[in-house]
Design a protein around this motif. Structure first.
Motif, PDB file in Angstrom:
ATOM      1  N   ILE A   1      41.820 -16.153  -4.230  1.00 23.83           N
ATOM      2  CA  ILE A   1      40.597 -15.939  -5.243  1.00 23.83           C
ATOM      3  C   ILE A   1      39.710 -16.873  -5.208  1.00 23.83           C
ATOM      4  O   ILE A   1      37.819 -16.615  -6.265  1.00 23.83           O
ATOM      5  N   GLY A   2      39.455 -18.463  -4.952  1.00 19.68           N
ATOM      6  CA  GLY A   2      38.379 -18.947  -5.849  1.00 19.68           C
ATOM      7  C   GLY A   2      37.329 -18.755  -4.392  1.00 19.68           C
ATOM      8  O   GLY A   2      36.298 -18.798  -4.553  1.00 19.68           O
ATOM      9  N   ILE A   3      37.840 -18.760  -3.369  1.00 20.84           N
ATOM     10  CA  ILE A   3      37.504 -18.258  -2.389  1.00 20.84           C
ATOM     11  C   ILE A   3      36.103 -17.505  -2.442  1.00 20.84           C
ATOM     12  O   ILE A   3      35.437 -17.511  -2.092  1.00 20.84           O
ATOM     13  N   THR A   4      36.821 -16.376  -2.880  1.00 21.11           N
ATOM     14  CA  THR A   4      36.321 -14.891  -2.646  1.00 21.11           C
ATOM     15  C   THR A   4      34.956 -15.027  -4.187  1.00 21.11           C
ATOM     16  O   THR A   4      33.934 -14.728  -3.674  1.00 21.11           O
ATOM     17  N   LYS A   5      36.087 -15.630  -4.804  1.00 22.51           N
ATOM     18  CA  LYS A   5      34.580 -16.393  -5.628  1.00 22.51           C
ATOM     19  C   LYS A   5      33.194 -16.506  -5.363  1.00 22.51           C
ATOM     20  O   LYS A   5      31.956 -16.171  -5.617  1.00 22.51           O
ATOM     21  N   ASN A   6      33.294 -17.497  -4.290  1.00 20.69           N
ATOM     22  CA  ASN A   6      32.630 -18.267  -4.541  1.00 20.69           C
ATOM     23  C   ASN A   6      31.227 -17.605  -3.066  1.00 20.69           C
ATOM     24  O   ASN A   6      30.384 -17.933  -3.057  1.00 20.69           O
TER      25      ASN A   6
END
Length: 338
Positions: A163-168
């Motif tokens: 989810i952190g990767i997707t957020k970025n």
């Protein structure tokens, strides 16, 4: 098919639900579907109305400018493709007021419930300060939109690192930043958005509208990204603005090279400007003190400029301080006269 097939319901979708009567038209959706047809898409009316009621709906839509490619049946090309007809209408997109997202069909997690509660509380807070200007509903709409994005991430099963990767990735898209480095190839520059000045040809990048390529008549090439610099008033950090002179300084200090992968964070350049000569408009003296780079590094600049003949020329700090003192005296005199 290269284009989409869109199946659309009538009551509650193309019009307000007044079945068996016809309600007020949903012109936003009708205009959208007509634009889709102009782009080559096919639109099928998919309704539970009986034969007579369906004819009335088709005629009503035709009066509004929407003519269907099929009504409650598959397109001929789909029948040919499948080798026969089916009771279900084949489409790439189904538009119906009874649509239910996959998200709503799965069991809510604790994170889902937490997010829904937070948005509900935020909307209550917005409405508590409503003074009738419509801003509270605008704010609630933004909260609900954010919840939809959150729901989508939960539906895809994101958590932790993913989810952190997707957020970025999402942050880059929202900021208008490319997801992969820009490479200087001929096809990325828009020949239709170019101009020439003082023998230099400037062309806009197709992948990033704020990026420009500059080619001088004798061959040298440079690039500038007009969105990567934000000026901050050294006397009021809440006051931010853009300045072409500061852009040039950043291009000198941190020249753009290819491949180019811009940061989502800008260069924050701390500046001061004031008016020394009242004949020059709003300001005619600029001090550029330091920059905070996207990676958080503070770099001193300490360069000073004064306007002369509608151009800014560099001056030393002593002239800058003298102009600033004169400007302050001028301001005090003006306040005294008021």
């Amino acid at each position: 098919m290269e284009n989409n097939i869109i199946a659309v319901d009538f009551d509650g979708t193309l019009c307000e639900n007044k079945y068996p009567e016809i309600g007020e038209p949903n012109m936003g959706l009708i205009d959208f579907l007509m634009n889709c047809q102009l782009n080559g898409d096919k639109v099928i009316l998919w309704t539970c109305r009986n034969e007579e009621q369906t004819k009335a709906a088709v005629d009503w839509c035709s009066e509004k400018g929407l003519v269907f490619d099929a009504v409650n049946e598959n397109l001929p090309e789909i029948i040919t493709e499948f080798g026969g007809d089916t009771r279900k209408i084949f489409a790439n997109v189904y538009i119906d007021y009874r649509n239910v997202s996959l998200y709503s069909c799965r069991e809510r997690t604790s994170m889902d419930l937490w997010a829904e509660n937070e948005v509900a509380l935020a909307c209550e807070h917005e409405k508590s300060g409503d003074d009738g200007d419509g801003l509270s509903e605008y704010g609630c709409a933004c909260y609900r939109s954010a919840l939809k994005a959150f729901d989508s991430l939960m539906e895809d099963g994101h958590s932790g690192m993913s989810i952190g990767i997707t957020k970025n990735i999402l942050n880059r898209l929202i900021a208008g930043k490319p997801l992969t480095p820009i490479v200087d190839t001929e096809d990325i520059w828009d020949a239709d958005v170019s101009f020439e000045k003082n023998g230099e040809r400037s062309t806009q990048c197709k992948r990033m509208s704020s990026l420009f390529k500059h080619v001088k008549a004798d061959g040298p090439i440079s690039y500038n990204d007009v969105s990567r610099t934000v000026c901050v008033s050294i006397n009021n950090p809440n006051n931010t603005y853009h300045n072409g002179l500061v852009d040039k300084i950043m291009d000198e200090m941190f020249p753009i090279t290819m491949p180019y992968m811009p940061s989502t964070k800008p260069f924050y350049v701390y500046c001061e400007d004031f008016l020394y000569d009242t004949e020059n408009g709003d300001f005619d003296t600029v001090g550029v003190f330091y920059v905070i780079t996207p990676n958080g590094e503070k770099v001193k600049i300490n360069r000073f400029f004064a306007e002369k003949d509608n151009k800014f020329e560099e001056i030393d700090i002593f002239k800058y301080d003298a102009r600033k003192e004169a400007a302050e005296q001028l301001k005090k005199a003006g306040e005294k006269n008021d």
